[in-house]
Design a protein around this motif. Structure first.
Motif, PDB file in Angstrom:
ATOM      1  N   THR A 184       0.983  -1.311  -0.038  1.00  0.00           N
ATOM      2  CA  THR A 184      -0.051   0.122  -0.023  1.00  0.00           C
ATOM      3  C   THR A 184       1.050   1.246   0.096  1.00  0.00           C
ATOM      4  OG1 THR A 184      -0.226   0.316   2.330  1.00  0.00           O
ATOM      5  CG2 THR A 184      -1.993  -1.257   1.463  1.00  0.00           C
ATOM      6  N   GLY A 185       2.293   1.317   0.533  1.00  0.00           N
ATOM      7  CA  GLY A 185       3.031   2.620   0.810  1.00  0.00           C
ATOM      8  C   GLY A 185       2.714   3.039   1.962  1.00  0.00           C
ATOM      9  N   PHE A 186       1.681   2.736   2.823  1.00  0.00           N
ATOM     10  CA  PHE A 186       1.285   3.452   4.037  1.00  0.00           C
ATOM     11  C   PHE A 186       1.617   2.525   5.341  1.00  0.00           C
ATOM     12  CE2 PHE A 186      -2.205   4.243   1.000  1.00  0.00           C
ATOM     13  CZ  PHE A 186      -1.989   5.820   0.933  1.00  0.00           C
ATOM     14  N   ALA A 187       1.755   3.364   6.261  1.00  0.00           N
ATOM     15  CA  ALA A 187       2.226   2.724   7.828  1.00  0.00           C
ATOM     16  C   ALA A 187       0.905   2.203   8.225  1.00  0.00           C
ATOM     17  CB  ALA A 187       3.178   3.592   8.413  1.00  0.00           C
ATOM     18  N   ILE A 188       1.121   1.439   9.273  1.00  0.00           N
ATOM     19  CA  ILE A 188      -0.303   0.882   9.984  1.00  0.00           C
ATOM     20  C   ILE A 188      -0.497   2.374  10.939  1.00  0.00           C
ATOM     21  CG2 ILE A 188      -1.056  -0.246  12.061  1.00  0.00           C
ATOM     22  CD1 ILE A 188       0.847  -2.560  10.875  1.00  0.00           C
ATOM     23  N   PRO A 236      -7.689   4.547   2.004  1.00  0.00           N
ATOM     24  CA  PRO A 236      -8.661   3.507   0.963  1.00  0.00           C
ATOM     25  C   PRO A 236      -7.952   3.888  -0.474  1.00  0.00           C
ATOM     26  CG  PRO A 236      -9.873   5.244   1.892  1.00  0.00           C
ATOM     27  CD  PRO A 236      -8.590   5.486   2.597  1.00  0.00           C
ATOM     28  N   VAL A 237      -7.382   5.020  -0.605  1.00  0.00           N
ATOM     29  CA  VAL A 237      -6.881   5.191  -1.889  1.00  0.00           C
ATOM     30  C   VAL A 237      -5.369   5.596  -2.020  1.00  0.00           C
ATOM     31  CG1 VAL A 237      -9.262   6.043  -2.647  1.00  0.00           C
ATOM     32  CG2 VAL A 237      -7.771   7.865  -1.734  1.00  0.00           C
ATOM     33  N   GLY A 238      -4.887   5.520  -3.160  1.00  0.00           N
ATOM     34  CA  GLY A 238      -3.394   6.279  -3.156  1.00  0.00           C
ATOM     35  C   GLY A 238      -2.360   5.196  -2.904  1.00  0.00           C
ATOM     36  N   HIS A 239      -2.998   3.804  -3.040  1.00  0.00           N
ATOM     37  CA  HIS A 239      -2.103   2.782  -2.885  1.00  0.00           C
ATOM     38  C   HIS A 239      -0.735   2.703  -3.859  1.00  0.00           C
ATOM     39  CE1 HIS A 239      -5.923   1.033  -1.041  1.00  0.00           C
ATOM     40  NE2 HIS A 239      -4.971   1.697  -0.032  1.00  0.00           N
ATOM     41  N   LEU A 240       0.360   2.116  -3.523  1.00  0.00           N
ATOM     42  CA  LEU A 240       1.278   1.743  -4.281  1.00  0.00           C
ATOM     43  C   LEU A 240       1.020   1.170  -5.406  1.00  0.00           C
ATOM     44  CD1 LEU A 240       4.535   1.898  -2.043  1.00  0.00           C
ATOM     45  CD2 LEU A 240       3.790   3.603  -3.504  1.00  0.00           C
ATOM     46  N   SER A 241       0.233   0.017  -5.415  1.00  0.00           N
ATOM     47  CA  SER A 241      -0.160  -0.954  -6.569  1.00  0.00           C
ATOM     48  C   SER A 241      -1.692  -1.245  -5.973  1.00  0.00           C
ATOM     49  CB  SER A 241       0.600  -2.180  -6.325  1.00  0.00           C
ATOM     50  OG  SER A 241       0.552  -2.989  -5.066  1.00  0.00           O
ATOM     51  N   PRO A 242      -2.573  -1.498  -7.105  1.00  0.00           N
ATOM     52  CA  PRO A 242      -3.837  -1.900  -6.912  1.00  0.00           C
ATOM     53  C   PRO A 242      -4.337  -3.029  -5.863  1.00  0.00           C
ATOM     54  CG  PRO A 242      -3.272  -2.058  -9.137  1.00  0.00           C
ATOM     55  CD  PRO A 242      -1.970  -2.043  -8.516  1.00  0.00           C
ATOM     56  N   ILE A 243      -5.094  -2.992  -5.032  1.00  0.00           N
ATOM     57  CA  ILE A 243      -5.361  -3.652  -3.876  1.00  0.00           C
ATOM     58  C   ILE A 243      -6.915  -3.989  -4.105  1.00  0.00           C
ATOM     59  CG2 ILE A 243      -6.138  -1.674  -2.312  1.00  0.00           C
ATOM     60  CD1 ILE A 243      -4.740  -3.401  -0.214  1.00  0.00           C
ATOM     61  N   ARG A 244      -7.233  -5.342  -3.808  1.00  0.00           N
ATOM     62  CA  ARG A 244      -8.539  -5.696  -3.732  1.00  0.00           C
ATOM     63  C   ARG A 244      -9.263  -5.271  -2.448  1.00  0.00           C
ATOM     64  NH1 ARG A 244      -8.832 -11.649  -3.143  1.00  0.00           N
ATOM     65  NH2 ARG A 244     -11.301 -11.184  -3.184  1.00  0.00           N
ATOM     66  N   ALA A 245     -10.453  -4.624  -2.579  1.00  0.00           N
ATOM     67  CA  ALA A 245     -10.930  -3.807  -1.438  1.00  0.00           C
ATOM     68  C   ALA A 245     -12.429  -3.995  -1.237  1.00  0.00           C
ATOM     69  CB  ALA A 245     -10.790  -2.353  -1.543  1.00  0.00           C
ATOM     70  N   PHE A 246     -13.251  -4.475   0.039  1.00  0.00           N
ATOM     71  CA  PHE A 246     -14.287  -4.627   0.265  1.00  0.00           C
ATOM     72  C   PHE A 246     -15.086  -3.244   1.121  1.00  0.00           C
ATOM     73  CE2 PHE A 246     -12.328  -8.239  -0.669  1.00  0.00           C
ATOM     74  CZ  PHE A 246     -13.064  -8.874  -1.824  1.00  0.00           C
ATOM     75  N   PHE A 247     -16.158  -2.923   1.052  1.00  0.00           N
ATOM     76  CA  PHE A 247     -16.667  -2.076   1.645  1.00  0.00           C
ATOM     77  C   PHE A 247     -18.146  -2.186   2.442  1.00  0.00           C
ATOM     78  CE2 PHE A 247     -19.140   2.168   1.679  1.00  0.00           C
ATOM     79  CZ  PHE A 247     -18.018   3.180   1.546  1.00  0.00           C
ATOM     80  N   ASP A 248     -18.090  -1.733   3.587  1.00  0.00           N
ATOM     81  CA  ASP A 248     -18.991  -2.028   4.790  1.00  0.00           C
ATOM     82  C   ASP A 248     -20.233  -1.134   4.460  1.00  0.00           C
ATOM     83  OD1 ASP A 248     -20.542  -2.173   7.119  1.00  0.00           O
ATOM     84  OD2 ASP A 248     -18.971  -1.767   8.614  1.00  0.00           O
ATOM     85  N   PRO A 249     -21.324  -1.653   4.226  1.00  0.00           N
ATOM     86  CA  PRO A 249     -22.692  -1.125   4.054  1.00  0.00           C
ATOM     87  C   PRO A 249     -23.119  -0.097   5.094  1.00  0.00           C
ATOM     88  CG  PRO A 249     -23.231  -3.536   3.591  1.00  0.00           C
ATOM     89  CD  PRO A 249     -21.644  -3.374   4.195  1.00  0.00           C
ATOM     90  N   ARG A 250     -22.577  -0.240   5.946  1.00  0.00           N
ATOM     91  CA  ARG A 250     -22.858   0.797   7.201  1.00  0.00           C
ATOM     92  C   ARG A 250     -22.489   2.019   6.788  1.00  0.00           C
ATOM     93  NH1 ARG A 250     -25.648   3.640  10.856  1.00  0.00           N
ATOM     94  NH2 ARG A 250     -24.582   3.931  12.751  1.00  0.00           N
ATOM     95  N   LEU A 251     -21.411   2.078   6.283  1.00  0.00           N
ATOM     96  CA  LEU A 251     -21.028   3.386   5.984  1.00  0.00           C
ATOM     97  C   LEU A 251     -21.683   4.101   4.912  1.00  0.00           C
ATOM     98  CD1 LEU A 251     -17.065   2.473   5.352  1.00  0.00           C
ATOM     99  CD2 LEU A 251     -17.896   3.862   7.115  1.00  0.00           C
TER     100      LEU A 251
END
Length: 156
Positions: free
Chosen positions: A95-99, A104-119
């Motif tokens: 991702t290029g990010f630290a913990i 959720p955007v701006g990753h170094l490489s594409p990443i599979r992502a899933f989204f919580d309907p509550r949001l």
């Protein structure tokens, strides 16, 4: 300005958005701290939770409401593979990010992502902007689209 924050701002701009991340105080590492600082409901904080795919070896992102917990059984079913803990090295490499500041955007490489309907129950939510002190406001629908996430049930 950190490289991570710049990458998030660039991703937002590339998506056609004019969003300025907000800088919060030093104690905003938890969703509750971020919600308190932003003056919003806990579930308006879009947490980026990363797991490691046990078969693929890839980082998999779950964008969830601040008060929800990712259920690993449901998340594994959604991801189509068993999930394990993602270590800091895997998260940083993919991702290029630290913990604590994974956006959720701006990753170094594409990443599979899933989204919580509550949001999606809110008009506006806040997501990490690449550092533990920065978040950005966005509509849930826009974040769903720009993160290329799939709306999925993965929380307990």
């Amino acid at each position: 300005m950190s490289k991570s924050l710049k990458r998030v701002i660039h991703a937002l701009t590339e998506a056609g958005l004019e969003i300025t991340p907000l800088e919060l105080g030093p104690e905003t590492r938890t969703a509750q701290q971020a919600a308190d600082a932003a003056g919003c409901h806990l579930d308006q904080i879009a947490k980026s939770v990363i797991f490691a795919g046990q078969e693929s070896g890839k980082a998999i992102l779950f964008i969830t409401a601040g008060g929800n917990q990712v259920d690993t059984v449901k998340a594994s079913a959604v991801a189509g593979e068993a999930l394990g803990k993602a270590d800091a090295a895997l998260i940083r490499a993919q991702t290029g990010f630290a913990i604590g500041g994974v956006a959720p955007v701006g990753h170094l490489s594409p990443i599979r992502a899933f989204f919580d309907p509550r949001l999606a129950e809110f008009d506006e939510i806040y997501a990490a902007a690449g550092t533990p002190r920065h978040i950005f406001p966005v509509s849930p629908q826009v974040l769903l689209e720009i993160s290329a996430a799939q709306l999925s049930d993965f929380t307990s």
